[in-house]
Design a protein around this motif. Sequence first.
Motif, PDB file in Angstrom:
ATOM      1  N   GLU A 262       0.811  -1.217   0.000  1.00 30.66           N
ATOM      2  CA  GLU A 262       0.000   0.000   0.000  1.00 30.66           C
ATOM      3  C   GLU A 262       0.844   1.267   0.000  1.00 30.66           C
ATOM      4  O   GLU A 262       0.358   2.342  -0.363  1.00 30.66           O
ATOM      5  CB  GLU A 262      -0.934   0.005   1.219  1.00 30.66           C
ATOM      6  N   GLN A 263       2.120   1.162   0.394  1.00 32.80           N
ATOM      7  CA  GLN A 263       2.966   2.348   0.436  1.00 32.80           C
ATOM      8  C   GLN A 263       3.236   2.914  -0.955  1.00 32.80           C
ATOM      9  O   GLN A 263       3.673   4.060  -1.095  1.00 32.80           O
ATOM     10  CB  GLN A 263       4.298   2.039   1.129  1.00 32.80           C
ATOM     11  N   PHE A 264       2.964   2.125  -2.014  1.00 28.85           N
ATOM     12  CA  PHE A 264       3.210   2.587  -3.378  1.00 28.85           C
ATOM     13  C   PHE A 264       1.978   3.218  -4.017  1.00 28.85           C
ATOM     14  O   PHE A 264       2.092   3.934  -5.016  1.00 28.85           O
ATOM     15  CB  PHE A 264       3.682   1.421  -4.259  1.00 28.85           C
ATOM     16  N   ASP A 265       0.791   2.946  -3.494  1.00 31.75           N
ATOM     17  CA  ASP A 265      -0.440   3.393  -4.133  1.00 31.75           C
ATOM     18  C   ASP A 265      -0.576   4.902  -4.035  1.00 31.75           C
ATOM     19  O   ASP A 265      -0.547   5.476  -2.935  1.00 31.75           O
ATOM     20  CB  ASP A 265      -1.646   2.716  -3.488  1.00 31.75           C
ATOM     21  N   ARG A 266      -0.779   5.557  -5.178  1.00 32.30           N
ATOM     22  CA  ARG A 266      -0.858   7.021  -5.191  1.00 32.30           C
ATOM     23  C   ARG A 266      -1.292   7.489  -6.572  1.00 32.30           C
ATOM     24  O   ARG A 266      -1.306   6.708  -7.527  1.00 32.30           O
ATOM     25  CB  ARG A 266       0.504   7.644  -4.854  1.00 32.30           C
ATOM     26  N   ARG A 267      -1.621   8.768  -6.679  1.00 31.27           N
ATOM     27  CA  ARG A 267      -1.865   9.397  -7.975  1.00 31.27           C
ATOM     28  C   ARG A 267      -0.783  10.459  -8.161  1.00 31.27           C
ATOM     29  O   ARG A 267      -0.665  11.373  -7.347  1.00 31.27           O
ATOM     30  CB  ARG A 267      -3.260  10.015  -8.029  1.00 31.27           C
ATOM     31  N   GLN A 268       0.012  10.324  -9.225  1.00 33.42           N
ATOM     32  CA  GLN A 268       1.188  11.167  -9.419  1.00 33.42           C
ATOM     33  C   GLN A 268       1.065  12.023 -10.671  1.00 33.42           C
ATOM     34  O   GLN A 268       0.792  11.508 -11.759  1.00 33.42           O
ATOM     35  CB  GLN A 268       2.447  10.299  -9.532  1.00 33.42           C
ATOM     36  N   SER A 269       1.267  13.329 -10.535  1.00 36.96           N
ATOM     37  CA  SER A 269       1.286  14.251 -11.672  1.00 36.96           C
ATOM     38  C   SER A 269       2.729  14.578 -12.040  1.00 36.96           C
ATOM     39  O   SER A 269       3.575  14.774 -11.157  1.00 36.96           O
ATOM     40  CB  SER A 269       0.553  15.551 -11.337  1.00 36.96           C
ATOM     41  N   ARG A 270       2.991  14.631 -13.340  1.00 39.74           N
ATOM     42  CA  ARG A 270       4.325  14.979 -13.831  1.00 39.74           C
ATOM     43  C   ARG A 270       4.201  15.818 -15.100  1.00 39.74           C
ATOM     44  O   ARG A 270       3.177  15.822 -15.772  1.00 39.74           O
ATOM     45  CB  ARG A 270       5.138  13.719 -14.185  1.00 39.74           C
ATOM     46  N   VAL A 271       5.300  16.518 -15.437  1.00 43.17           N
ATOM     47  CA  VAL A 271       5.482  17.114 -16.759  1.00 43.17           C
ATOM     48  C   VAL A 271       6.771  16.524 -17.293  1.00 43.17           C
ATOM     49  O   VAL A 271       7.859  16.800 -16.780  1.00 43.17           O
ATOM     50  CB  VAL A 271       5.567  18.649 -16.700  1.00 43.17           C
ATOM     51  N   LYS A 272       6.657  15.668 -18.335  1.00 41.81           N
ATOM     52  CA  LYS A 272       7.795  14.886 -18.809  1.00 41.81           C
ATOM     53  C   LYS A 272       7.780  14.759 -20.330  1.00 41.81           C
ATOM     54  O   LYS A 272       6.812  15.135 -20.984  1.00 41.81           O
ATOM     55  CB  LYS A 272       7.750  13.461 -18.209  1.00 41.81           C
ATOM     56  N   MET A 273       8.864  14.169 -20.838  1.00 38.35           N
ATOM     57  CA  MET A 273       8.887  13.772 -22.242  1.00 38.35           C
ATOM     58  C   MET A 273       8.031  12.527 -22.427  1.00 38.35           C
ATOM     59  O   MET A 273       7.701  11.841 -21.465  1.00 38.35           O
ATOM     60  CB  MET A 273      10.320  13.460 -22.676  1.00 38.35           C
ATOM     61  N   GLY A 274       7.708  12.234 -23.673  1.00 38.18           N
ATOM     62  CA  GLY A 274       6.954  11.028 -23.975  1.00 38.18           C
ATOM     63  C   GLY A 274       7.867   9.856 -24.253  1.00 38.18           C
ATOM     64  O   GLY A 274       8.946   9.717 -23.679  1.00 38.18           O
ATOM     65  N   PHE A 275       7.438   8.979 -25.177  1.00 38.97           N
ATOM     66  CA  PHE A 275       8.200   7.794 -25.533  1.00 38.97           C
ATOM     67  C   PHE A 275       9.528   8.171 -26.189  1.00 38.97           C
ATOM     68  O   PHE A 275      10.543   7.503 -26.026  1.00 38.97           O
ATOM     69  CB  PHE A 275       7.339   6.948 -26.476  1.00 38.97           C
ATOM     70  N   LEU A 276       9.548   9.250 -26.940  1.00 35.94           N
ATOM     71  CA  LEU A 276      10.770   9.744 -27.564  1.00 35.94           C
ATOM     72  C   LEU A 276      11.350  10.889 -26.750  1.00 35.94           C
ATOM     73  O   LEU A 276      10.623  11.746 -26.269  1.00 35.94           O
ATOM     74  CB  LEU A 276      10.493  10.234 -28.986  1.00 35.94           C
ATOM     75  N   PRO A 277      12.669  10.930 -26.625  1.00 35.96           N
ATOM     76  CA  PRO A 277      13.283  12.073 -25.953  1.00 35.96           C
ATOM     77  C   PRO A 277      13.413  13.252 -26.907  1.00 35.96           C
ATOM     78  O   PRO A 277      13.121  13.149 -28.098  1.00 35.96           O
ATOM     79  CB  PRO A 277      14.661  11.541 -25.539  1.00 35.96           C
ATOM     80  N   ASN A 278      13.873  14.362 -26.392  1.00 34.60           N
ATOM     81  CA  ASN A 278      14.129  15.538 -27.219  1.00 34.60           C
ATOM     82  C   ASN A 278      15.537  15.432 -27.810  1.00 34.60           C
ATOM     83  O   ASN A 278      16.479  15.028 -27.126  1.00 34.60           O
ATOM     84  CB  ASN A 278      14.017  16.814 -26.386  1.00 34.60           C
ATOM     85  N   TRP A 279      15.666  15.780 -29.084  1.00 32.04           N
ATOM     86  CA  TRP A 279      16.987  15.690 -29.690  1.00 32.04           C
ATOM     87  C   TRP A 279      17.179  16.724 -30.783  1.00 32.04           C
ATOM     88  O   TRP A 279      16.228  17.303 -31.301  1.00 32.04           O
ATOM     89  CB  TRP A 279      17.214  14.294 -30.284  1.00 32.04           C
ATOM     90  N   ILE A 280      18.457  16.938 -31.117  1.00 33.84           N
ATOM     91  CA  ILE A 280      18.827  17.702 -32.301  1.00 33.84           C
ATOM     92  C   ILE A 280      19.862  16.874 -33.049  1.00 33.84           C
ATOM     93  O   ILE A 280      20.760  16.288 -32.446  1.00 33.84           O
ATOM     94  CB  ILE A 280      19.376  19.108 -31.960  1.00 33.84           C
ATOM     95  N   GLY A 281      19.692  16.785 -34.370  1.00 33.05           N
ATOM     96  CA  GLY A 281      20.594  15.975 -35.178  1.00 33.05           C
ATOM     97  C   GLY A 281      21.214  16.796 -36.290  1.00 33.05           C
ATOM     98  O   GLY A 281      20.653  17.802 -36.753  1.00 33.05           O
ATOM     99  N   PHE A 282      22.410  16.381 -36.715  1.00 35.68           N
ATOM    100  CA  PHE A 282      23.126  17.049 -37.796  1.00 35.68           C
ATOM    101  C   PHE A 282      23.528  16.005 -38.832  1.00 35.68           C
ATOM    102  O   PHE A 282      23.997  14.915 -38.489  1.00 35.68           O
ATOM    103  CB  PHE A 282      24.360  17.778 -37.262  1.00 35.68           C
ATOM    104  N   ASN A 283      23.343  16.361 -40.108  1.00 35.03           N
ATOM    105  CA  ASN A 283      23.568  15.420 -41.199  1.00 35.03           C
ATOM    106  C   ASN A 283      24.493  16.038 -42.244  1.00 35.03           C
ATOM    107  O   ASN A 283      24.317  17.195 -42.648  1.00 35.03           O
ATOM    108  CB  ASN A 283      22.241  15.055 -41.861  1.00 35.03           C
ATOM    109  N   PHE A 284      25.470  15.232 -42.682  1.00 37.68           N
ATOM    110  CA  PHE A 284      26.437  15.662 -43.677  1.00 37.68           C
ATOM    111  C   PHE A 284      26.359  14.737 -44.877  1.00 37.68           C
ATOM    112  O   PHE A 284      26.189  13.522 -44.718  1.00 37.68           O
ATOM    113  CB  PHE A 284      27.850  15.625 -43.082  1.00 37.68           C
TER     114      PHE A 284
END
Length: 394
Positions: free
Chosen positions: A62-84
């Motif tokens: 029972e110590q784990f049961d709770r309702r938790q609010s977050r502001v997070k990334m989804g399944f993909l993280p944030n990124w920047i890419g460079f292509n040559f």
Amino acid sequence: MHNNKIAITRLLPLTLATAVALATAQQAAAEIVLYDKDDTTFSTDGYINAFYVNSDVDRDGEQFDRRQSRVKMGFLPNWIGFNFGKQIDGLKLTGRSSFWVTINDSETNGTDTAIDVRQFYGTVSSPEWGEVLVGKDFGLFSRSNIFLDELLAGYGNVSDTLGLVDGNGVSFGNIGTGYPYPFPTSQITYRNNNLAEGLRVAVGIMDPVDTNDDSPTGKAYQENPRFESEVSYQFDVGGSTIYTWVNGAYQTSENTDDTVDKVTSKGLGYGVQAKFGGLSLTGSGFQAKGINPFFTNNLGEPTLRDIDSDGYLLQGSYTWGKNRVALSYGKTEDDGNGLGVAADYETRGIAYFRTINDNLKLVAEYNQYQIDAAEGSGLNEDTDTFAVGAVLSW
């Protein structure tokens, strides 16, 4: 079990950078060209997302049961890419590097966001013989399984048992509930030009994973590299487009102490996707032995000798105008060595995607995640999550 959970939690921020580059293939059309002259190009692409998330956790204890609010990334993280890219002497030379960052600092360090490189590779290609990739990129085993996930740009499961509800990285999408994550690794991979229309073959040697424990009198070693491959075939029939694939991995790990058993790791992934106008149906699955059911880099080596797992993912989506609705059900069955106890991992999800323009998408998703294990194992969990957010890409 406890040590495996800690290790999984620590790798969470690294994990879905993989899916990140996976989406890179789909992002190529949106890249920004910074230089294009004298057969030389340089461009950038990127992905930024954030979700408001509310998770209702019901776990053993029972110590784990709770309702938790977050502001997070989804399944993909944030990124920047460079292509040559450069055309020279009949060869096409390209290079890619991608850098990703979490958006959640730790509670004890206000500037703790990590920057990591998930891709750093070059390719040499020719219309006559195909392409060779050298460097770091995602693996081939389970690659299309995750690339073609209908919820790739969504949120997915957040197991509290695995530390995802309170973690600072990405969610897990359908990792561990339908497919393992194809971890980025150093490799030399060959891809053919179409042997026949729609047929593609990729074969690669990867830096092997140390899946055999060192002993007081012995040293683990891999006499051969890790071999991975994928064969895909796309064709049109009756007004629909069908994409099919099979991928796999094989590796052995031995020990100079002959009393320590050899570990053989092998996996098979497969799937089919059918598109009829706005309707898309996808079914995929995998079977693995000596491979962790969550990560193809074999996290949790002490138990890999005896581990067996299999799973599948069934999805459907319908697109009309700028709207898309997706349904998803995934399940992985582990024989008991992933987290130390036999368990089934399931996730059910429904998501709505609204395309505002080529660079902005809104997402709303509801996900149910469940671990079904033996009574008293401490693993049983039911977590329901609602997520709503925005995705910016270029």
